[in-house]
Design an enzyme around this catalytic site. Structure first.
Site, short mmCIF file in Angstrom:
data_model
loop_
_atom_site.label_atom_id
_atom_site.label_comp_id
_atom_site.label_asym_id
_atom_site.label_seq_id
_atom_site.Cartn_x
_atom_site.Cartn_y
_atom_site.Cartn_z
N GLU A 1 0.29 -0.86 0.33
CA GLU A 1 0.01 -0.01 0.27
C GLU A 1 0.53 1.14 -0.27
OE1 GLU A 1 -3.62 0.81 -0.30
OE2 GLU A 1 -4.22 -1.66 0.57
N GLU B 1 7.11 -22.28 7.39
CA GLU B 1 7.44 -21.57 8.48
C GLU B 1 8.86 -22.36 9.46
OE1 GLU B 1 4.55 -21.90 11.64
OE2 GLU B 1 3.84 -21.21 10.32
#
Length: 271
Positions: free
Chosen positions: A81, A112
């Protein structure tokens, strides 16, 4: 130092499947109301980390978020953004997720759990001492994140973290830890809920405050935003009209000529 995963503790609510829709959403809302209070308690830590990010960026550094699952996606969302909102380069704030870009939409098995891939992912972006790396992990135990933060410390790179458990391995590893302890989730262990909300609030604070301090905001307006659709063009025109006290047509002409709200206002003031 004792460590308890409050994000994994049992929900305060039982027999969820027996609740009405109204009961479910009312209880969720009650839990959500506690999140801003938890964030408020962490504001001094947020401030310290932001000050360090701003200092590094003013010296030409970048900000990296690194995470897995929901936490990784939130970091990527916040990073993505920044260019449209503040008109900065795409590589100024970078979000990395365990498993790579495909993990944004679909979980990548065991990604992960790697203790080496995070550093490799950073090296692909030519990470250096000029940059800041923030690990984002609700649990504070994700190997991909914790190992990367530790390696960054060894390489003299400033590190921070956003986690929702106190005294977690990630908090201990990071130089500037942010702990937002939101307690058990409404749905036991579903840290995309309160923990995710808390992380999003802190991420908003980090980038928005940093960009304000870097001069990417004028008054309370996004004068450097990318004019990527009609809505944003219309918003830009209104900003110029208000700042220069000109007509909509004059503002539109300025924006069309300069393709930037900031430049349009600056040019208009000189006339």
């Amino acid at each position: 130092m004792s460590f308890t995963k409050t994000t994994e503790q049992d929900s305060h609510y039982n027999d969820l499947e027996k609740m009405s829709v109204n009961e479910i959403i009312s209880h969720m809302n009650s839990e959500d109301k506690t999140v801003p209070i938890a964030v408020e308690k962490a504001l001094p830590l947020v401030e310290i980390l932001i000050e360090n990010v701003v200092k590094k960026m003013k010296d030409g550094g970048r900000l990296f978020y690194i995470g897995a699952g929901t936490s990784g996606r939130l970091g990527i969302l916040d990073a993505s953004e920044c260019p449209p909102t503040f008109g900065v380069p795409n590589d100024l704030v970078i979000g990395l997720i365990a498993g790579g870009d495909s993990a944004i939409r679909k979980a990548v098995e065991n990604a992960e759990d790697s203790t080496s891939q995070g550093w490799m992912d950073l090296k692909a972006h030519n990470i250096s001492e000029k940059d800041v790396v923030i690990g984002v992990a609700a649990s504070g135990t994700t190997p991909y994140v914790v190992s990367t933060i530790k390696r960054c410390n060894e390489e003299k790179i400033i590190t921070g973290c956003i986690t929702c458990n106190k005294n977690s391995p990630l908090s201990i590893a990071a130089q500037f830890p942010i702990e937002v302890v939101v307690g058990p989730e409404f749905l036991t262990g579903s840290s995309r809920m309160k923990a995710g909300t808390a992380q999003k609030l802190v991420l908003n604070m980090i980038t928005t405050t940093t960009m304000i301090r870097l001069g990417r905001v004028k008054d309370n307006k996004m004068v450097d935003m990318q004019l990527s659709n009609n809505k944003l063009v219309d918003r830009g025109v209104k900003m110029i009209m208000n700042e220069l006290n000109v007509t909509e047509e004059e503002a539109s002409q300025l924006l069309e000529k300069h393709q930037s709200v900031r430049k349009s206002i600056s040019y208009g003031r000189k006339q």
